[in-house]
Design an enzyme around this catalytic site. Structure first.
Site, PDB file in Angstrom:
ATOM      1  N   LYS A   1      -9.260   3.468   7.149  1.00  0.00           N
ATOM      2  CA  LYS A   1      -9.376   4.575   8.116  1.00  0.00           C
ATOM      3  C   LYS A   1      -8.154   5.491   8.057  1.00  0.00           C
ATOM      4  O   LYS A   1      -8.280   6.707   8.001  1.00  0.00           O
ATOM      5  CB  LYS A   1      -9.536   4.031   9.552  1.00  0.00           C
TER       6      LYS A   1
ATOM      7  N   ARG B   1     -12.206   1.512  20.730  1.00  0.00           N
ATOM      8  CA  ARG B   1     -12.411   0.173  20.187  1.00  0.00           C
ATOM      9  C   ARG B   1     -13.267  -0.693  21.104  1.00  0.00           C
ATOM     10  O   ARG B   1     -13.533  -1.858  20.776  1.00  0.00           O
ATOM     11  CB  ARG B   1     -11.053  -0.512  20.009  1.00  0.00           C
TER      12      ARG B   1
ATOM     13  N   ARG C   1      -0.963  -4.743   2.311  1.00  0.00           N
ATOM     14  CA  ARG C   1      -0.459  -3.485   2.879  1.00  0.00           C
ATOM     15  C   ARG C   1       1.026  -3.628   3.197  1.00  0.00           C
ATOM     16  O   ARG C   1       1.466  -4.633   3.742  1.00  0.00           O
ATOM     17  CB  ARG C   1      -1.230  -3.147   4.170  1.00  0.00           C
TER      18      ARG C   1
ATOM     19  N   ARG D   1       3.654  -5.221   8.323  1.00  0.00           N
ATOM     20  CA  ARG D   1       3.403  -5.240   9.768  1.00  0.00           C
ATOM     21  C   ARG D   1       3.264  -6.682  10.233  1.00  0.00           C
ATOM     22  O   ARG D   1       2.640  -7.490   9.558  1.00  0.00           O
ATOM     23  CB  ARG D   1       2.095  -4.487  10.075  1.00  0.00           C
TER      24      ARG D   1
ATOM     25  N   ARG E   1      -8.239 -10.469  13.977  1.00  0.00           N
ATOM     26  CA  ARG E   1      -8.544  -9.059  14.271  1.00  0.00           C
ATOM     27  C   ARG E   1      -9.965  -8.704  13.850  1.00  0.00           C
ATOM     28  O   ARG E   1     -10.639  -7.905  14.502  1.00  0.00           O
ATOM     29  CB  ARG E   1      -7.525  -8.144  13.573  1.00  0.00           C
TER      30      ARG E   1
HETATM   31  P1  ADP Z   1      -6.893   0.979   8.247  1.00  0.00           P
HETATM   32  O1  ADP Z   1      -6.251   2.232   8.772  1.00  0.00           O
HETATM   33  O2  ADP Z   1      -8.380   1.011   8.333  1.00  0.00           O
HETATM   34  O3  ADP Z   1      -6.305  -0.259   8.861  1.00  0.00           O
HETATM   35  P2  ADP Z   1      -5.440   1.605   5.757  1.00  0.00           P
HETATM   36  O4  ADP Z   1      -5.839   3.006   5.462  1.00  0.00           O
HETATM   37  O5  ADP Z   1      -4.088   1.345   6.280  1.00  0.00           O
HETATM   38  O6  ADP Z   1      -6.569   0.888   6.681  1.00  0.00           O
HETATM   39  O7  ADP Z   1      -5.664   0.755   4.404  1.00  0.00           O
HETATM   40  C1  ADP Z   1      -5.353  -0.643   4.344  1.00  0.00           C
HETATM   41  C2  ADP Z   1      -4.681  -0.940   2.980  1.00  0.00           C
HETATM   42  O8  ADP Z   1      -5.639  -0.786   1.929  1.00  0.00           O
HETATM   43  C3  ADP Z   1      -3.520  -0.015   2.623  1.00  0.00           C
HETATM   44  O9  ADP Z   1      -2.540  -0.766   1.933  1.00  0.00           O
HETATM   45  C4  ADP Z   1      -4.163   1.058   1.740  1.00  0.00           C
HETATM   46  O10 ADP Z   1      -3.219   1.567   0.810  1.00  0.00           O
HETATM   47  C5  ADP Z   1      -5.266   0.267   1.032  1.00  0.00           C
HETATM   48  N1  ADP Z   1      -6.506   1.044   0.790  1.00  0.00           N
HETATM   49  C6  ADP Z   1      -7.065   1.981   1.602  1.00  0.00           C
HETATM   50  N2  ADP Z   1      -8.227   2.435   1.078  1.00  0.00           N
HETATM   51  C7  ADP Z   1      -8.426   1.749  -0.081  1.00  0.00           C
HETATM   52  C8  ADP Z   1      -9.459   1.769  -1.084  1.00  0.00           C
HETATM   53  N3  ADP Z   1     -10.537   2.562  -0.971  1.00  0.00           N
HETATM   54  N4  ADP Z   1      -9.310   0.926  -2.134  1.00  0.00           N
HETATM   55  C9  ADP Z   1      -8.232   0.117  -2.251  1.00  0.00           C
HETATM   56  N5  ADP Z   1      -7.234   0.058  -1.348  1.00  0.00           N
HETATM   57  C10 ADP Z   1      -7.314   0.864  -0.268  1.00  0.00           C
HETATM   58  P1  ADP Z   2      -5.778  -1.342  12.021  1.00  0.00           P
HETATM   59  O1  ADP Z   2      -6.071   0.092  11.707  1.00  0.00           O
HETATM   60  O2  ADP Z   2      -5.105  -2.031  10.896  1.00  0.00           O
HETATM   61  O3  ADP Z   2      -6.943  -2.089  12.570  1.00  0.00           O
HETATM   62  P2  ADP Z   2      -4.279  -0.276  14.240  1.00  0.00           P
HETATM   63  O4  ADP Z   2      -3.010   0.253  13.721  1.00  0.00           O
HETATM   64  O5  ADP Z   2      -5.383   0.673  14.518  1.00  0.00           O
HETATM   65  O6  ADP Z   2      -4.747  -1.409  13.209  1.00  0.00           O
HETATM   66  O7  ADP Z   2      -4.048  -1.118  15.566  1.00  0.00           O
HETATM   67  C1  ADP Z   2      -3.036  -2.100  15.652  1.00  0.00           C
HETATM   68  C2  ADP Z   2      -3.137  -2.815  16.994  1.00  0.00           C
HETATM   69  O8  ADP Z   2      -2.911  -1.883  18.057  1.00  0.00           O
HETATM   70  C3  ADP Z   2      -4.497  -3.418  17.312  1.00  0.00           C
HETATM   71  O9  ADP Z   2      -4.684  -4.695  16.724  1.00  0.00           O
HETATM   72  C4  ADP Z   2      -4.426  -3.475  18.845  1.00  0.00           C
HETATM   73  O10 ADP Z   2      -3.601  -4.527  19.280  1.00  0.00           O
HETATM   74  C5  ADP Z   2      -3.722  -2.171  19.181  1.00  0.00           C
HETATM   75  N1  ADP Z   2      -4.669  -1.048  19.386  1.00  0.00           N
HETATM   76  C6  ADP Z   2      -4.744   0.100  18.648  1.00  0.00           C
HETATM   77  N2  ADP Z   2      -5.714   0.905  19.108  1.00  0.00           N
HETATM   78  C7  ADP Z   2      -6.277   0.260  20.158  1.00  0.00           C
HETATM   79  C8  ADP Z   2      -7.347   0.567  21.057  1.00  0.00           C
HETATM   80  N3  ADP Z   2      -8.063   1.715  20.954  1.00  0.00           N
HETATM   81  N4  ADP Z   2      -7.656  -0.345  22.016  1.00  0.00           N
HETATM   82  C9  ADP Z   2      -6.964  -1.495  22.142  1.00  0.00           C
HETATM   83  N5  ADP Z   2      -5.947  -1.847  21.325  1.00  0.00           N
HETATM   84  C10 ADP Z   2      -5.601  -0.983  20.348  1.00  0.00           C
END
Ligand code: ADP
Ligand code: ADP
Ligand code: ZN
Length: 229
Positions: free
Chosen positions: A13, A88, A127, A160, A171
């Site tokens: 995302k 969420r 990541r 992280r 998660r």
């Molecule tokens: P999210 O915001 O949904 O948690 P991220 O954009 O941070 O996910 O992506 C999670 C990890 O996967 C990062 O290390 C990113 O560089 C990698 N990543 C994101 N999209 C892809 C993809 N299409 N293929 C391979 N790796 C990806």
């Molecule tokens: P990822 O994209 O890898 O799932 P985020 O960076 O979006 O992780 O979120 C990290 C953490 O922040 C979540 O696991 C949760 O604890 C908190 N968080 C973020 N957004 C929300 C939300 N909309 N509602 C509740 N908790 C949230």
């Protein structure tokens, strides 16, 4: 243009939101980033949410609504945004609907990105992020510089605390239980699209772009036109 990227942790995302942000010049609103900034600043809110985030639990709807309401009031969010990580839960989605109704009834385009569990676990455990500017790396697909310093700002590259395999599995379970119901919620509201996230970053971006182009994800014209006339 008002976009919501929905999907499990690690599906990409944030990566896609940043591509859209540059392309369309609208802000990425990532509630995880906002919360991490609070934790880093040591604010009262940050102290309150730190342990919850580290465990991979959700921060309360109450706190999240205060954060998002404040963020959506900022000037840069008036012409569009990309929501990443919010809503969420169903109550968060309902509250967002009320906020959008007040914002001239903008149309929110919802794009669900999905990928198999094993793929997102692999992505997340590999990541790495810059402690200072938040730039996202991946040990396999986008490795950080060998000296462990961010190529953008020179900050330290870290993992992280919630990106360990055990926490990621939790998660994902939280996502299934609390967030996945939003798919049905948005599907029946319309303006809902799906993308296969188990493809290259470029391919996913291309499919998202096709959805946006085809569906002209533009804000509803109303008062803004009247004002400029
Ligand atoms: P999210 O915001 O949904 O948690 P991220 O954009 O941070 O996910 O992506 C999670 C990890 O996967 C990062 O290390 C990113 O560089 C990698 N990543 C994101 N999209 C892809 C993809 N299409 N293929 C391979 N790796 C990806
Ligand atoms: P990822 O994209 O890898 O799932 P985020 O960076 O979006 O992780 O979120 C990290 C953490 O922040 C979540 O696991 C949760 O604890 C908190 N968080 C973020 N957004 C929300 C939300 N909309 N509602 C509740 N908790 C949230
Ligand atoms: Zn950096």
């Amino acid at each position: 243009m008002y976009i919501l990227l929905l999907g499990p942790p690690g599906v990409g995302k944030g990566t896609q939101a940043k591509i859209l942000m540059k392309k369309y010049n609208i802000p990425q609103i990532a509630t995880g980033d906002i919360l991490r900034a609070e934790v880093a600043s040591g604010s009262q809110l940050g102290q309150q949410v730190k342990a919850i985030m580290a465990r991979g639990e959700l921060v309360s709807d109450d706190i999240m609504l205060q954060i998002i309401e404040k963020r959506l009031r900022q000037p840069d969010a008036q012409r569009g945004f990309i929501l990443d990580g919010f809503p969420r839960t169903i109550p968060q989605a309902q509250a967002l609907d009320r906020l959008l109704a007040k914002m001239n009834n903008v149309i929110l385009k919802v794009i669900e990105i999905s990928a198999p569990d094993e793929e997102i676990i692999k992505r997340i455990t590999n990541r790495r992020v810059c402690e200072r500017c938040g730039k996202v790396y991946n040990l396999i697909t986008n490795p950080p510089p060998a000296d462990g310093r961010c190529e953008v700002c020179g900050g330290r590259i870290i993992q992280r605390p919630d990106d360990t395999e055990e926490t990621v599995r939790h998660r994902i379970a939280v996502y299934r239980e609390k967030t996945y119901p939003l798919v049905a919620y948005y599907r029946q509201k319309g303006h809902f699209h799906q993308v296969n996230g188990a493809q290259s970053i470029e391919k996913v971006a291309e499919e998202i772009d096709q959805i946006i182009q085809k569906n002209g994800a533009l804000p509803v014209q109303g008062t803004s036109r009247a004002q400029s006339a």
